[in-house]
Design an enzyme around this catalytic site. Structure first.
Site, short mmCIF file in Angstrom:
data_model
loop_
_atom_site.label_atom_id
_atom_site.label_comp_id
_atom_site.label_asym_id
_atom_site.label_seq_id
_atom_site.Cartn_x
_atom_site.Cartn_y
_atom_site.Cartn_z
N HIS A 9 0.84 -1.20 0.00
CA HIS A 9 0.00 0.00 0.00
C HIS A 9 0.87 1.25 0.00
CE1 HIS A 9 0.67 -0.83 4.30
NE2 HIS A 9 0.49 0.44 4.51
N ASP B 193 0.02 -4.26 5.86
CA ASP B 193 -0.83 -3.84 6.98
C ASP B 193 -2.26 -4.19 6.62
OD1 ASP B 193 1.47 -2.91 7.97
OD2 ASP B 193 0.98 -0.77 7.79
N HIS C 199 6.84 -5.65 11.70
CA HIS C 199 6.06 -4.44 11.88
C HIS C 199 5.39 -4.43 13.26
CE1 HIS C 199 3.22 -1.24 10.90
NE2 HIS C 199 3.92 -1.01 9.81
N HIS D 152 1.49 3.79 2.02
CA HIS D 152 2.11 4.49 3.15
C HIS D 152 3.62 4.54 2.98
CE1 HIS D 152 -1.45 4.00 6.14
NE2 HIS D 152 -1.52 5.10 5.44
N HIS E 99 -7.31 -1.51 5.81
CA HIS E 99 -6.21 -0.61 6.18
C HIS E 99 -6.31 0.76 5.51
CE1 HIS E 99 -2.45 0.47 7.96
NE2 HIS E 99 -1.92 0.72 6.78
N ASP F 125 6.06 4.21 4.94
CA ASP F 125 6.90 3.17 5.54
C ASP F 125 6.79 1.86 4.76
OD1 ASP F 125 4.31 2.85 6.43
OD2 ASP F 125 4.89 1.93 8.32
N HIS F 126 6.04 1.89 3.66
CA HIS F 126 5.99 0.70 2.81
C HIS F 126 6.45 1.00 1.39
CE1 HIS F 126 3.75 -1.98 5.61
NE2 HIS F 126 3.51 -0.81 6.17
N GLU G 260 1.93 -8.47 9.77
CA GLU G 260 2.23 -7.32 10.63
C GLU G 260 1.77 -7.64 12.04
OE1 GLU G 260 -0.03 -4.36 11.76
OE2 GLU G 260 -1.73 -4.55 10.40
#
Lengths: 653, 641
Positions: free
Chosen positions: B65, B175, B412, B67, B154, B69-70, B200
């Site tokens: 996805h 996530d 995570h 975000h 998410h 941090d991904h 996660e």
């Protein structure tokens, strides 16, 4: 049955200590279904949070059933349910209210302060259905402290100011709440009595609805089971000036005269009040209303409330619970949510079906309620075609014709096959007959205009005769019909009538709650043709009469009634009537048996054929069908008392 | 065969998610995130561990996805480090990722004045390499590798990815959220046969309350504030939370008939709303059902906010970015609104240390020093949101239980909590679980299916019926009343087919299943049988005495045949259930064979230690096969008596 711990576990995702231990216990007792805490953990929570509203609604519904079992469970469930009032689907929200109402009925609704914001919010909701559902729950709610009571009253008053159209219902709720919380009412009234005093020029500020609402609250206090609820006597005098509006709002509880009586009595004494609230003014009328089902034992001991509990018959009581629900479909049907209404009816039917044990199912009220629900189903289906602002459903006119015809037949059956109908019950049925007539008349496409009009006036005349002694108030709809009929005049010149007129009258129809008083008897018959089936036909010779042996049992049929055996040869469409002499029957009035050989004359030249046999009773109807006079046989309309029975016949070889 | 998982990021921490998984020779990089908490080299995963040439070693990259941090390190990895292989992500992720990356780059470069890690062009170039996939669409990356995306909740477009090479299969969840919220549905996946699940574990130990409770608290706080004439500031991230809260408020406003305006600060959020409107098929059931009549992202009560309106009188609700009041518009508004106790500021669930959001959440400060010269009086109310798009501990357990893989790797999450969850998964579900730290490799065995050929005889034996007959007469029916009714025992036939065969694996040949009869032929071997033998002494006297006590009247004789008959009679007497065959010189019971031993030095005879014999002992020479051992010893013990 699972234990309370397991029930509680379904509301919490965390595995509770109690169920952890329980698991080992359950294993010891061999036969029990083993349910471990971790499996059921949060089952309801997941259900209520589901993505599909159907699931959420079903979860609410089943919560309602389970809350009856345990008040502790109900308390926990309420915490979740109150939040469901914020769900994004209206159907789910309404179901949550329904569940709460059910909880309140069983005295398991314990409202806490943390619930109030959400709950009171729904009282000022934009949606009418939501508001009225919330108020319905409030009627039964027991509020723990003055603070909550005060905020509830304030919100109700806000509701009143925002939506003046809700006035009657709000006043009614205030009255109910007041009766449940006498002490709080006294406190509130002390605070606001200044506002209620007449202003300087001697006029009461009664055009102010707020004051009116507070007056209703005040006058309910003496009826509280809490003693020493003294209200200044002057308040009752003020309320008298407001009599019309109050009695309109409380029309399901007390008659106007009774209310006036009560008010004047109260205004003379300064409490404690020992007088009876004269419900009797409406006795035999719709006054069973203080919901016999609802005020269960927790209010026992209060003579006033017990008074309304004169429906002692358990069966009738449970039927009334069902009927209460049936009434609730009307707003849906009117708003065009027919499927929703039909779904409710279906669930009522299912509920009834569960009550098949023993005496209940055989009782008259059971049969009546079953019939009534069927009628409601038809009415709801018919009404779709009259809902304004919606496109006509794709089904053609023939469909509506059919539904209305069926509705008509069912209603006459209901009217004629039950004895012991109270005046109110009878009027209720007549009103439905009137509605059916009006529905027919308001569609130009449906023929038999004149006949329907005649039926309308006959039914109305019948209703008028019941209304004559004035103990029962006619509904708004009846008044409208009466007006309309006088406008049309006696000429019965159907062609001059405008369907729009009928339609306007129909708008004033509102389904009232039907409350059964018990003592209903269902007129029915059992017909049995022994040793006859497809493989064992009766023998006949073509052209010669054949005797059909009938074993007949009659229930609740009086000796005077005229009974007929109706025989129709299938496929030939030829109907014969054979008169049954009531004197032949042995046994007492409500259960009589006879073995009777019915002659069937016109045996066809066929190898084999079947005859449908049915027992019918003649009854006097408003519009006599002249077509029957042409030959021997019944002169009036017939109501069938049993299901048609097929008789198999075959030629002698 | 093994699946090796090299955890480059999000191992025992939250941030820079990146796992390299090697299955049957294919190497997949799942997510390529960056860490928001670090500004040095720790910001990115240590790509050097992958090997010298990314394009050769990596088969593909899968992004779950949008975000940061991904996905945050993706442009850096492709444009700066030079990866040029395929990248897979869902359609919404592809649409929204550039917005996120560009926004981040701007904040980094323009506000903080840092050296830029990648340029706008880099982002554009990177996105050109992306291959979008749809939910449940099976993508054949190359000959052996299949991947498939599943809905994860998410955020919009979040997906769980299934990857399969040969017989080895795994799922990387990214996530996910197991409970639906106002605008997204719950995660959905098929029941798959898996060797490994990498999940996660943000809420490894937390079990969350009902979502209704969160909504209620939020609405109550906001309603109370606007009812009192206050202004509500909702600092929020542009995508996701803002839309959810807005749908919630919009619905509430609608029902309560509230007229207080709701504002969106211009910019990213409005742009994001446009995307949401287009990507309806990725949202929750309710929105999907109703969008034909009303698009839930067409907010009726929402207006655009102008800077000049900050000090306008009257209540209002404002959504402003960024979410942690780390600067930008939300900080500007905060400066104006914080000093009034009528106003309300809602804080997101998580704030990075050092931001104003973090200060507000940790205790209730009355004054906040913005910089040397600016100090803000904080008198407003603070409401902390507990909304979170991550699943809780129960959700993780439910998913793992549902998928029942052979191994689980947790990423995570926070180290101590992950350890607790790991313990639970191992003890409650009995699944091997790991929680590797960054740069560690976990190696788990993978499934390999071998195909075996079945021989004709074996197939035939499988199809042979295996009838078993048994009679069942109900005993209780034969009670008192059944005198005239004969109970007929019912014959029951059961046909439990059993396929018995032997798996033979020869060198350089395919494995084969054969019937047991074929085995010897195939191996060209002879059948060996193990037999037991024992020469058993018997005392004639004993037998004779027995004989006398039974008084059968047979004349005493010591001929061998008579002795055998004697024994036979005795055996018949004692062992009624077996069939004793008499062949004259020997008796046969099943495989047990007994005869009179006349040899003086029978090899199976044990030395007789009973020295004081009255009679000359007789010897029965017995032999039997393994399977009748019990029976043999029974007979022998009888002989001895």
């Amino acid at each position: 049955m699972v234990s309370e711990d397991i029930l509680l576990q379904t509301l919490s995702k965390k595995v509770l200590v109690a169920t952890k231990e329980k698991k080992s216990l359950a294993q010891c007792s061999d036969e029990q279904l083993e349910v471990s805490g971790s499996i059921v953990a949060g089952a309801f929570m997941h259900g209520l949070e589901d993505e599909f509203h159907e699931v959420r609604k079903a979860a609410c519904h089943s919560l309602g059933t389970l809350t009856i079992l345990s008040s502790k469970f109900a308390g926990e469930a309420l915490n979740l349910l109150m939040d469901v009032l914020n769900d994004d689907s209206m159907l789910v929200r309404l179901q949550a209210f329904e569940t709460m109402h059910q909880m309140a009925t069983f005295g398991h609704l314990k409202v806490q302060e943390k619930h109030m914001h959400m709950f009171l919010g729904t009282l000022v909701d934009r949606n009418t259905l939501t508001r009225s559902a919330a108020r319905k729950v409030l009627k039964l709610a027991k509020l723990p402290d003055l603070k909550l009571f005060r905020s509830t009253i304030d919100t109700l008053l806000d509701n009143l100011e925002m939506c003046p159209q809700d006035e009657a219902d709000i006043l009614n709720v205030l009255f109910h709440i007041g009766r449940n919380h006498g002490k709080f009412v006294v406190r509130i009234i002390e605070e606001v009595s200044q506002q209620m005093e007449p202003v300087s020029n001697g006029k009461l500020g009664f055009d102010n609805v707020r004051v009116g609402a507070l007056l209703v609250l005040a006058i309910s206090a003496p009826l509280s089971q809490e003693r020493d609820c003294s209200i200044p006597p002057s308040i009752f005098s003020y309320a008298v000036t407001y009599l019309g509006r109050i009695s309109h709002a409380l029309s399901d509880i007390i008659h106007q005269e009774g209310l006036l009586n009560y008010l004047s009595q109260c205004s003379r004494s300064s409490g404690p009040y020992d007088m009876e609230f004269d419900f009797s003014a409406k006795r035999g009328g719709t006054s069973e209303i203080l919901s016999p089902t609802v005020k269960k034992p927790r209010e026992a001991g209060n003579s006033l409330v017990e008074y309304s509990l004169d429906v002692q018959d358990e069966v009738t009581k449970s039927m009334n619970v069902v009927l209460e629900k049936v009434k609730d479909i009307w707003p849906f049907v009117q708003a065009g949510f027919t499927t929703e209404g039909l779904r409710t009816l279906r669930s009522c039917r299912e509920e009834l079906a569960t009550l098949t044990s023993g005496s209940i199912a055989s009782g008259g009220s059971f049969a009546f309620t079953m019939q009534y629900i069927k009628i409601m189903k038809l009415l709801a289906k018919a009404w779709v075609n009259f809902v304004p602002s919606r496109h006509l459903p794709s089904s053609g006119m023939g469909d509506l014709d059919f539904v209305l015809g069926k509705l008509d037949a069912r209603l006459s059956e209901l009217k004629s096959t039950f004895i012991g109908l109270s005046k109110v019950e009878e009027l209720h049925i007549l009103e439905l007959v009137l509605v059916t007539c009006m529905l027919k008349l308001s569609k130009v496409e449906i023929c038999c205009h004149l006949g329907t009009l005649r039926k309308l006036s006959c039914t109305m005349a019948h209703a008028e005769s019941l209304l004559e002694d004035g103990t029962v108030e006619p509904s708004r709809f009846m008044i409208e019909v009466r007006k309309l009929l006088s406008e049309i005049g006696t000429s019965l010149n159907g062609s001059s009538c405008n369907p729009v007129l009928f339609r306007r009258v129909l708008e004033s129809f509102f389904l009232e709650r039907l409350v059964l008083c018990g003592g209903l008897k269902h007129i029915k018959a059992d017909l049995d043709i022994p040793d006859n089936d497809y493989e064992h036909p009766l023998c006949f010779v073509a052209g010669l009469p054949v005797g059909i042996p009938c074993h007949i049992t009659l229930h609740n049929v009086s000796v005077e009634s005229r009974l007929w055996l109706k025989m129709t040869a299938n496929g030939i469409d030829d109907t014969h009537f054979v008169s049954l002499d009531s004197n032949l029957f042995g046994g007492c009035d409500d259960h009589r048996i006879v073995v009777f050989t019915a002659p069937f004359y016109k045996t066809p030249k066929a190898f084999s054929f079947t005859v449908s046999v049915c027992i019918c009773m003649e009854y006097l109807s408003e519009d006599e069908d002249v077509s029957f006079l042409k030959r021997c046989g019944p002169r009036h309309e017939l109501a069938s008392l049993c299901r048609e029975k097929e008789v198999f016949l075959s030629m002698v070889k | 065969m093994a699946i090796d998982s090299l955890v480059l990021g999000a191992g025992q921490e939250v941030g820079k998610s990146c796992v390299i998984v090697t299955i049957n020779g294919k190497r997949i990089m799942f997510d390529c995130g960056m860490h928001m908490g670090h500004l040095d080299h720790r910001r990115y995963p240590d790509f050097s561990l992958i090997g010298p040439n990314f394009n050769q070693t990596l088969t593909c990259i899968i992004i779950t996805h949008f975000h940061l941090d991904h996905i945050g390190a993706l442009p850096y990895f492709t444009e700066v480090c030079g990866y040029s292989g395929p990248i897979y992500m869902t359609y919404p992720t592809k649409a929204l990722a550039p917005l996120m990356l560009e926004d981040y780059r701007k904040v980094m470069v323009e506000r903080r004045g840092e050296e830029e890690q990648f340029t706008s062009e880099h982002i554009v170039e990177c996105m050109k390499k992306v291959i979008p996939v749809d939910l449940k669409q099976t993508v054949q990356v190359d000959k052996d590798l299949q991947i498939r995306a599943y809905y994860a909740g998410h955020v919009l477009g979040a997906a769980m990815f299934y990857a399969k090479v040969g017989d080895a299969a795994m799922v990387y969840t990214g996530d996910y959220n197991m409970t639906p919220d106002r605008h997204l549905g719950a995660a959905q996946i098929d029941r798959l046969s898996l060797d490994l699940v990498i999940t996660e574990s943000t809420y490894a130990t937390t079990i969350r309350d009902s979502k209704y409770a969160r909504e209620r608290e939020f609405l109550r706080a906001v309603h109370t504030c606007v009812a009192g004439g206050g202004k509500v500031l909702i600092p929020s991230f542009a995508l996701g939370r803002a839309q959810e809260l807005c749908i919630l408020l919009e619905d509430y406003w609608e029902r309560m008939n509230l007229k207080v305006p709701i504002y969106f600060s211009a910019g990213l959020t409005r742009q994001a709303n446009m995307y949401y409107k287009m990507l309806i098929s990725w949202t929750s059931q309710k929105i999907k059902e109703t969008y034909s009549t009303h698009n839930a992202f067409d907010f009726k009560n929402v207006h655009k906010f102008e800077r000049s309106m900050i000090d306008a009188p009257g209540p209002c609700v404002l959504f402003a970015t960024p979410g942690m009041i780390s600067g930008g518009f939300s900080l500007e508004v905060f400066k104006h609104w914080a000093p009034s106790e009528k106003n309300l500021v809602t804080m997101p669930g998580y704030c990075v240390a050092g931001t104003i959001g973090h200060k507000l959440m940790s205790g209730k400060p009355t004054k906040i020093d913005l910089d040397k010269d600016t100090r803000i009086d904080v008198r407003c109310q603070i409401h902390q949101l507990t909304f979170s798009p991550h699943t809780d501990a129960k959700g993780i357990m439910d998913l793992v239980k549902f998928l029942s893989p052979k191994h689980v790797i947790l990423v995570h999450g926070e180290k101590p909590r992950m350890a607790t969850l790991k313990g639970r998964i191992q003890s409650e579900l009995g699944i091997q679980c790991y929680d590797p730290a960054n740069n560690e490799t976990v190696s788990v065995p993978s499934t390999h299916y071998a195909t075996a050929v079945a021989s004709d005889a074996f197939v035939q034996s499988c199809s042979n019926p295996n009838f078993k007959f048994s009679t069942s007469g109900s005993e209780h029916e034969q009670g008192s009343s059944s005198s005239n009714r004969k109970s007929i025992p019912r014959l029951q036939v059961s046909d439990d087919r059993v396929a018995e065969g032997i798996l033979v694996m020869e060198k350089n040949k395919k494995a084969k299943v054969v019937h047991q009869d074929e085995l010897l032929v195939m191996l060209e071997e002879k059948k060996h049988q193990v037999k037991f033998a024992y020469c058993c002494p018997a005392h004639i006297g004993n037998l004779q005495e027995n004989q006398e006590t039974e008084s059968t009247g047979l004349p005493l004789s010591s001929t061998n045949n008579d002795m055998l008959q004697l024994l036979s009679a005795k055996l018949t007497n004692e062992l009624s259930e077996v069939n004793i065959q008499d062949f004259g010189d020997h008796l046969q019971v099943e495989s047990f064979r007994v005869s009179i031993c006349s040899k003086e030095d029978c090899p199976y005879r044990l030395s007789d230690n009973g020295g004081e014999e009255h009679y000359e002992p007789m010897f029965f020479c017995c032999s039997w096969a393994m399977e009748d051992e019990k029976l043999a010893w029974k007979v022998i013990s009888m002989c001895q008596k």
